[in-house]
Scaffold this motif. Structure first.
Motif, PDB file in Angstrom:
ATOM      1  N   VAL A   1     -22.227   8.661 -28.593  1.00  0.00           N
ATOM      2  CA  VAL A   1     -21.364   9.324 -29.559  1.00  0.00           C
ATOM      3  C   VAL A   1     -20.578  10.207 -28.378  1.00  0.00           C
ATOM      4  O   VAL A   1     -21.285  11.087 -27.810  1.00  0.00           O
ATOM      5  CB  VAL A   1     -21.996  10.166 -30.467  1.00  0.00           C
ATOM      6  CG1 VAL A   1     -20.896  11.345 -31.259  1.00  0.00           C
ATOM      7  CG2 VAL A   1     -22.729   9.224 -31.380  1.00  0.00           C
ATOM      8  N   PRO A   2     -19.242   9.921 -28.477  1.00  0.00           N
ATOM      9  CA  PRO A   2     -18.428  10.857 -27.536  1.00  0.00           C
ATOM     10  C   PRO A   2     -18.447  12.462 -27.887  1.00  0.00           C
ATOM     11  O   PRO A   2     -18.769  12.671 -29.102  1.00  0.00           O
ATOM     12  CB  PRO A   2     -17.154  10.305 -27.329  1.00  0.00           C
ATOM     13  CG  PRO A   2     -17.121   9.485 -28.856  1.00  0.00           C
ATOM     14  CD  PRO A   2     -18.428   9.269 -29.198  1.00  0.00           C
ATOM     15  N   ASP A   3     -17.712  13.286 -27.126  1.00  0.00           N
ATOM     16  CA  ASP A   3     -17.338  14.625 -27.535  1.00  0.00           C
ATOM     17  C   ASP A   3     -16.456  14.683 -28.724  1.00  0.00           C
ATOM     18  O   ASP A   3     -15.543  13.636 -28.740  1.00  0.00           O
ATOM     19  CB  ASP A   3     -16.668  15.310 -26.259  1.00  0.00           C
ATOM     20  CG  ASP A   3     -17.525  15.629 -24.958  1.00  0.00           C
ATOM     21  OD1 ASP A   3     -18.561  15.428 -25.217  1.00  0.00           O
ATOM     22  OD2 ASP A   3     -16.946  15.802 -23.707  1.00  0.00           O
ATOM     23  N   LEU A   4     -16.581  15.368 -29.475  1.00  0.00           N
ATOM     24  CA  LEU A   4     -16.061  14.985 -31.093  1.00  0.00           C
ATOM     25  C   LEU A   4     -15.283  16.406 -31.233  1.00  0.00           C
ATOM     26  O   LEU A   4     -15.829  17.495 -30.933  1.00  0.00           O
ATOM     27  CB  LEU A   4     -17.036  14.719 -32.181  1.00  0.00           C
ATOM     28  CG  LEU A   4     -17.828  13.390 -31.997  1.00  0.00           C
ATOM     29  CD1 LEU A   4     -18.912  13.388 -33.007  1.00  0.00           C
ATOM     30  CD2 LEU A   4     -17.065  12.343 -31.699  1.00  0.00           C
ATOM     31  N   SER A   5     -14.141  16.157 -32.032  1.00  0.00           N
ATOM     32  CA  SER A   5     -13.606  17.325 -32.812  1.00  0.00           C
ATOM     33  C   SER A   5     -13.828  16.902 -34.148  1.00  0.00           C
ATOM     34  O   SER A   5     -13.770  16.093 -34.824  1.00  0.00           O
ATOM     35  CB  SER A   5     -12.207  17.200 -32.684  1.00  0.00           C
ATOM     36  OG  SER A   5     -11.334  18.081 -33.231  1.00  0.00           O
ATOM     37  N   ILE A   6     -14.191  18.066 -34.860  1.00  0.00           N
ATOM     38  CA  ILE A   6     -14.778  18.145 -36.322  1.00  0.00           C
ATOM     39  C   ILE A   6     -13.948  19.053 -37.155  1.00  0.00           C
ATOM     40  O   ILE A   6     -13.926  20.369 -36.778  1.00  0.00           O
ATOM     41  CB  ILE A   6     -16.369  18.464 -36.494  1.00  0.00           C
ATOM     42  CG1 ILE A   6     -17.292  17.347 -35.484  1.00  0.00           C
ATOM     43  CG2 ILE A   6     -16.859  18.194 -38.018  1.00  0.00           C
ATOM     44  CD1 ILE A   6     -18.578  17.700 -35.448  1.00  0.00           C
ATOM     45  N   LYS A   7     -13.560  18.786 -38.281  1.00  0.00           N
ATOM     46  CA  LYS A   7     -12.837  19.243 -39.372  1.00  0.00           C
ATOM     47  C   LYS A   7     -13.562  19.201 -40.553  1.00  0.00           C
ATOM     48  O   LYS A   7     -13.706  18.312 -41.111  1.00  0.00           O
ATOM     49  CB  LYS A   7     -11.380  19.111 -39.511  1.00  0.00           C
ATOM     50  CG  LYS A   7     -10.652  20.056 -40.464  1.00  0.00           C
ATOM     51  CD  LYS A   7      -9.150  19.293 -40.418  1.00  0.00           C
ATOM     52  CE  LYS A   7      -8.416  20.484 -41.685  1.00  0.00           C
ATOM     53  NZ  LYS A   7      -7.020  19.848 -41.719  1.00  0.00           N
ATOM     54  N   LEU A   8     -14.230  20.431 -41.078  1.00  0.00           N
ATOM     55  CA  LEU A   8     -15.110  20.292 -42.327  1.00  0.00           C
ATOM     56  C   LEU A   8     -14.118  21.370 -43.439  1.00  0.00           C
ATOM     57  O   LEU A   8     -14.025  22.363 -43.195  1.00  0.00           O
ATOM     58  CB  LEU A   8     -16.353  21.207 -41.895  1.00  0.00           C
ATOM     59  CG  LEU A   8     -17.364  20.848 -43.014  1.00  0.00           C
ATOM     60  CD1 LEU A   8     -18.832  20.950 -42.264  1.00  0.00           C
ATOM     61  CD2 LEU A   8     -17.424  22.323 -44.077  1.00  0.00           C
ATOM     62  N   SER A   9     -14.172  20.768 -44.371  1.00  0.00           N
ATOM     63  CA  SER A   9     -13.319  21.488 -45.582  1.00  0.00           C
ATOM     64  C   SER A   9     -14.585  21.605 -46.692  1.00  0.00           C
ATOM     65  O   SER A   9     -15.634  20.607 -46.844  1.00  0.00           O
ATOM     66  CB  SER A   9     -12.370  20.515 -46.263  1.00  0.00           C
ATOM     67  OG  SER A   9     -11.339  20.420 -45.327  1.00  0.00           O
ATOM     68  N   TYR A  10     -14.567  22.455 -47.496  1.00  0.00           N
ATOM     69  CA  TYR A  10     -15.800  22.988 -48.559  1.00  0.00           C
ATOM     70  C   TYR A  10     -15.093  23.413 -49.720  1.00  0.00           C
ATOM     71  O   TYR A  10     -14.323  24.323 -49.748  1.00  0.00           O
ATOM     72  CB  TYR A  10     -16.761  23.876 -47.686  1.00  0.00           C
ATOM     73  CG  TYR A  10     -17.867  24.382 -48.738  1.00  0.00           C
ATOM     74  CD1 TYR A  10     -18.904  23.497 -49.245  1.00  0.00           C
ATOM     75  CD2 TYR A  10     -17.746  25.827 -49.222  1.00  0.00           C
ATOM     76  CE1 TYR A  10     -19.968  24.039 -50.203  1.00  0.00           C
ATOM     77  CE2 TYR A  10     -18.615  26.172 -50.235  1.00  0.00           C
ATOM     78  CZ  TYR A  10     -19.610  25.350 -50.684  1.00  0.00           C
ATOM     79  OH  TYR A  10     -20.670  25.814 -51.460  1.00  0.00           O
ATOM     80  N   ALA A  11     -15.651  23.061 -51.037  1.00  0.00           N
ATOM     81  CA  ALA A  11     -15.540  23.516 -52.298  1.00  0.00           C
ATOM     82  C   ALA A  11     -16.670  23.697 -52.849  1.00  0.00           C
ATOM     83  O   ALA A  11     -17.423  22.795 -53.179  1.00  0.00           O
ATOM     84  CB  ALA A  11     -14.554  22.552 -52.997  1.00  0.00           C
TER      85      ALA A  11
END
Length: 343
Positions: A260-270
């Motif tokens: 798994v390469p270096d990752l950019s993660i965006k997390l949204s939550y409700a």
């Protein structure tokens, strides 16, 4: 006068029989048909679409409760050890005399009979992902796209998911947006790592199939609980073959684990997500959008909307609900942005 009975089945053209075999899909049924007659034996290897369901060989372990040491041990055993051991057992099985539990040869050897296959759908057994250890009866769905390495991954999760009454949907006040607690964020990070490892294991498993089937144009690898799905089209498979060429000449064949390469993660939550079209409600709804830091999608500037457009697109009822949930989650104003190192 002797009447000669004519076998009308023999009058069917080969093209029509191939159409029927392609609709049949199931590799076990097609393998049995190989021995019916010489005509079937010559036509069935030309089938271009297959569905393969892999039987479970590893008994499921009963999870414990909470994040105690025993639970973490089960989590890592399920997520890290079992998927790779299972894939390695299947890929390494080359002896024609080795039989699986259903009396057939290992399905890798069976697939070699279908030289012209262009589409394969492989369904893995489901061992649990460790998610149930920390999230109870939560919902977690994911879809990953690969080429030579991970291109993108979408994860939709919720701590509970149920059909609400119309009156409840109308009377329920929308809960104010709030930040995740440390424990809630930790659970979602575990969801993310679990899904990424499952996707990586399936991509690694695909490498052996790809070497034996140069005409392959489309692949889907899912599981019997429909939790996650890896999808690859023609361009992605060409890219994957290119990455494997340096190892193709090695003896014995060296098939490296997919990292798994270096990752950019965006997390949204409700905290509470209402889905008015389907009538469902999700609590603790979470949408995770994952891209490699140095990947094609980042360089092309592909928006989240474009990436998520086909995230959970299907005609089944559940798929429509998940697609609606993704659309609603995209409206969230707050999001968490983080990075993850390669592993």
């Amino acid at each position: 006068m002797e009447v000669v009975q004519q076998d009308h089945f023999d009058r069917l053209p080969d093209a029509l029989l191939l159409l029927i075999f392609n609709k049949l899909l199931d590799v076990k049924a097609l393998s049995r048909c190989l021995s019916v007659c010489k005509r079937f034996s010559s036509l069935i290897p030309q089938t271009n679409a297959l569905f393969v369901s892999i039987p479970s060989r590893i008994p499921a372990s009963k999870p414990g409760n909470g994040l105690c040491l025993a639970s973490l041990r089960i989590f890592f055993n399920r997520v890290f050890t079992k998927p790779f051991k299972h894939c390695r057992r299947i890929v390494a099985s080359k002896s024609p005399s080795s039989k699986s539990s259903n009396g057939h040869h290992s399905f890798i050897n069976v697939l070699k009979k279908f030289e012209d296959v262009k589409f394969i759908h492989v369904q893995f057994p489901f061992y649990g992902s460790g998610i149930d250890l920390v999230g109870g009866d939560c919902l977690v769905k994911w879809k990953a796209e690969f080429g030579g390495q991970l291109k993108s991954c979408i994860i939709l999760g919720a701590t509970s998911y149920f059909l609400a009454k119309v009156k409840e949907l109308q009377e329920q006040e929308q809960e104010e947006e709030r930040f995740l607690t440390d424990d809630e964020l930790r659970v979602r990070i575990i969801w993310t790592i679990s899904c990424l490892i499952a996707a990586s294991a399936r991509h690694h498993f695909l490498k052996k199939i790809l070497l034996d089937h140069p005409n392959l144009e489309s692949v889907v690898i899912s599981d019997e609980q429909k939790q996650g799905k890896l999808c690859m089209g023609r361009e992605e498979l060409v890219e994957m073959r290119g990455c494997m060429e340096p190892f193709a000449a090695s003896k014995p064949l060296l098939i490296e684990r997919t990292k798994v390469p270096d990752l950019s993660i965006k997390l949204s939550y409700a905290p509470e997500l209402e889905l008015p079209v389907s009538g469902y409600r999700m609590r603790g709804a979470t949408l995770v959008v994952i891209r490699p830091v140095d990947g094609d999608l980042m360089r092309k500037g592909l928006s989240d909307g474009e990436l998520l457009g086909s995230g959970f697109d299907g005609d089944h009822g559940d798929e429509k609900v998940f697609a609606e949930a993704v659309g609603e989650m995209m409206k969230m104003k707050k999001s968490y942005v983080m990075t993850m190192n390669s592993f």
